[in-house]
Scaffold this motif. Structure first.
Motif, PDB file in Angstrom:
ATOM      1  N   ASN A 140      -3.759  12.985  -5.382  1.00 44.78           N
ATOM      2  CA  ASN A 140      -3.810  12.761  -6.818  1.00 44.78           C
ATOM      3  C   ASN A 140      -3.259  11.367  -7.108  1.00 44.78           C
ATOM      4  O   ASN A 140      -2.373  10.886  -6.407  1.00 44.78           O
ATOM      5  CB  ASN A 140      -2.961  13.814  -7.536  1.00 44.78           C
ATOM      6  N   GLU A 141      -3.769  10.717  -8.133  1.00 44.48           N
ATOM      7  CA  GLU A 141      -3.301   9.379  -8.509  1.00 44.48           C
ATOM      8  C   GLU A 141      -2.052   9.493  -9.385  1.00 44.48           C
ATOM      9  O   GLU A 141      -2.117   9.322 -10.600  1.00 44.48           O
ATOM     10  CB  GLU A 141      -4.414   8.621  -9.242  1.00 44.48           C
ATOM     11  N   ILE A 142      -0.917   9.773  -8.788  1.00 42.44           N
ATOM     12  CA  ILE A 142       0.337   9.929  -9.530  1.00 42.44           C
ATOM     13  C   ILE A 142       1.022   8.578  -9.732  1.00 42.44           C
ATOM     14  O   ILE A 142       1.484   8.263 -10.818  1.00 42.44           O
ATOM     15  CB  ILE A 142       1.273  10.915  -8.803  1.00 42.44           C
ATOM     16  N   LEU A 143       1.074   7.784  -8.682  1.00 39.65           N
ATOM     17  CA  LEU A 143       1.716   6.470  -8.762  1.00 39.65           C
ATOM     18  C   LEU A 143       0.687   5.409  -9.124  1.00 39.65           C
ATOM     19  O   LEU A 143      -0.448   5.441  -8.636  1.00 39.65           O
ATOM     20  CB  LEU A 143       2.371   6.122  -7.423  1.00 39.65           C
ATOM     21  N   PRO A 144       1.072   4.448  -9.967  1.00 40.84           N
ATOM     22  CA  PRO A 144       0.126   3.396 -10.333  1.00 40.84           C
ATOM     23  C   PRO A 144      -0.117   2.455  -9.154  1.00 40.84           C
ATOM     24  O   PRO A 144       0.771   2.200  -8.347  1.00 40.84           O
ATOM     25  CB  PRO A 144       0.836   2.665 -11.480  1.00 40.84           C
ATOM     26  N   GLY A 164       0.790  -1.231   0.000  1.00 36.20           N
ATOM     27  CA  GLY A 164       0.000   0.000   0.000  1.00 36.20           C
ATOM     28  C   GLY A 164       0.819   1.276   0.000  1.00 36.20           C
ATOM     29  O   GLY A 164       0.303   2.351   0.301  1.00 36.20           O
ATOM     30  N   LYS A 165       2.108   1.184  -0.318  1.00 36.74           N
ATOM     31  CA  LYS A 165       2.980   2.369  -0.320  1.00 36.74           C
ATOM     32  C   LYS A 165       2.516   3.408  -1.337  1.00 36.74           C
ATOM     33  O   LYS A 165       2.372   4.584  -1.017  1.00 36.74           O
ATOM     34  CB  LYS A 165       4.429   1.967  -0.594  1.00 36.74           C
ATOM     35  N   SER A 166       2.266   2.967  -2.559  1.00 32.69           N
ATOM     36  CA  SER A 166       1.832   3.894  -3.615  1.00 32.69           C
ATOM     37  C   SER A 166       0.463   4.484  -3.290  1.00 32.69           C
ATOM     38  O   SER A 166       0.222   5.673  -3.501  1.00 32.69           O
ATOM     39  CB  SER A 166       1.787   3.194  -4.974  1.00 32.69           C
ATOM     40  N   THR A 167      -0.423   3.679  -2.760  1.00 30.08           N
ATOM     41  CA  THR A 167      -1.755   4.162  -2.377  1.00 30.08           C
ATOM     42  C   THR A 167      -1.640   5.213  -1.276  1.00 30.08           C
ATOM     43  O   THR A 167      -2.323   6.245  -1.313  1.00 30.08           O
ATOM     44  CB  THR A 167      -2.634   2.988  -1.903  1.00 30.08           C
ATOM     45  N   LEU A 168      -0.776   4.974  -0.310  1.00 27.91           N
ATOM     46  CA  LEU A 168      -0.558   5.928   0.776  1.00 27.91           C
ATOM     47  C   LEU A 168      -0.027   7.254   0.235  1.00 27.91           C
ATOM     48  O   LEU A 168      -0.539   8.324   0.573  1.00 27.91           O
ATOM     49  CB  LEU A 168       0.424   5.349   1.797  1.00 27.91           C
ATOM     50  N   LEU A 169       0.989   7.178  -0.629  1.00 28.88           N
ATOM     51  CA  LEU A 169       1.560   8.398  -1.187  1.00 28.88           C
ATOM     52  C   LEU A 169       0.548   9.144  -2.049  1.00 28.88           C
ATOM     53  O   LEU A 169       0.459  10.374  -1.996  1.00 28.88           O
ATOM     54  CB  LEU A 169       2.826   8.076  -1.985  1.00 28.88           C
ATOM     55  N   ASN A 170      -0.217   8.410  -2.844  1.00 28.47           N
ATOM     56  CA  ASN A 170      -1.251   9.052  -3.655  1.00 28.47           C
ATOM     57  C   ASN A 170      -2.272   9.771  -2.776  1.00 28.47           C
ATOM     58  O   ASN A 170      -2.725  10.873  -3.114  1.00 28.47           O
ATOM     59  CB  ASN A 170      -1.963   8.028  -4.544  1.00 28.47           C
ATOM     60  N   SER A 171      -2.620   9.182  -1.640  1.00 26.26           N
ATOM     61  CA  SER A 171      -3.587   9.830  -0.748  1.00 26.26           C
ATOM     62  C   SER A 171      -2.997  11.094  -0.128  1.00 26.26           C
ATOM     63  O   SER A 171      -3.695  12.091   0.029  1.00 26.26           O
ATOM     64  CB  SER A 171      -4.071   8.858   0.328  1.00 26.26           C
TER      65      SER A 171
END
Length: 81
Positions: free
Chosen positions: A62-66, A51-58
């Motif tokens: 914005n949905e920057i990381l896939p 969930g690293k990318s999901t955490l960073l996107n939150s």
């Protein structure tokens, strides 16, 4: 980032006031430069699909990381503002 801009604006105002009074700026220019050049480095590490990318996107709002069930960012990725 907003608080950084506010602080830099405040220092600019103080420098303007001090310049009219012919008082030394007491290294305000150096402080201003240090704030402008400062970088905050925050490593985010964990296993695949943790969930690293999901955490960073939150955090970014914005949905920057896939994101997906399969590993999407297998390479180290650096984000800069």
């Amino acid at each position: 980032m907003n608080s950084k801009k506010q602080f830099l604006d405040y220092i600019g105002e103080v420098k303007n006031i001090i310049s009219t009074l012919e008082i030394s700026d007491n290294k305000l220019s150096e402080i201003q430069r240090n704030i402008t050049d400062a970088e905050l480095i925050v490593p985010v590490v964990g296993g695949f699909s943790a969930g690293k990318s999901t955490l960073l996107n939150s955090f970014l709002g914005n949905e920057i990381l896939p994101t997906a069930v399969t590993p999407e960012t297998a390479l180290a990725t650096e984000l800069r503002y």
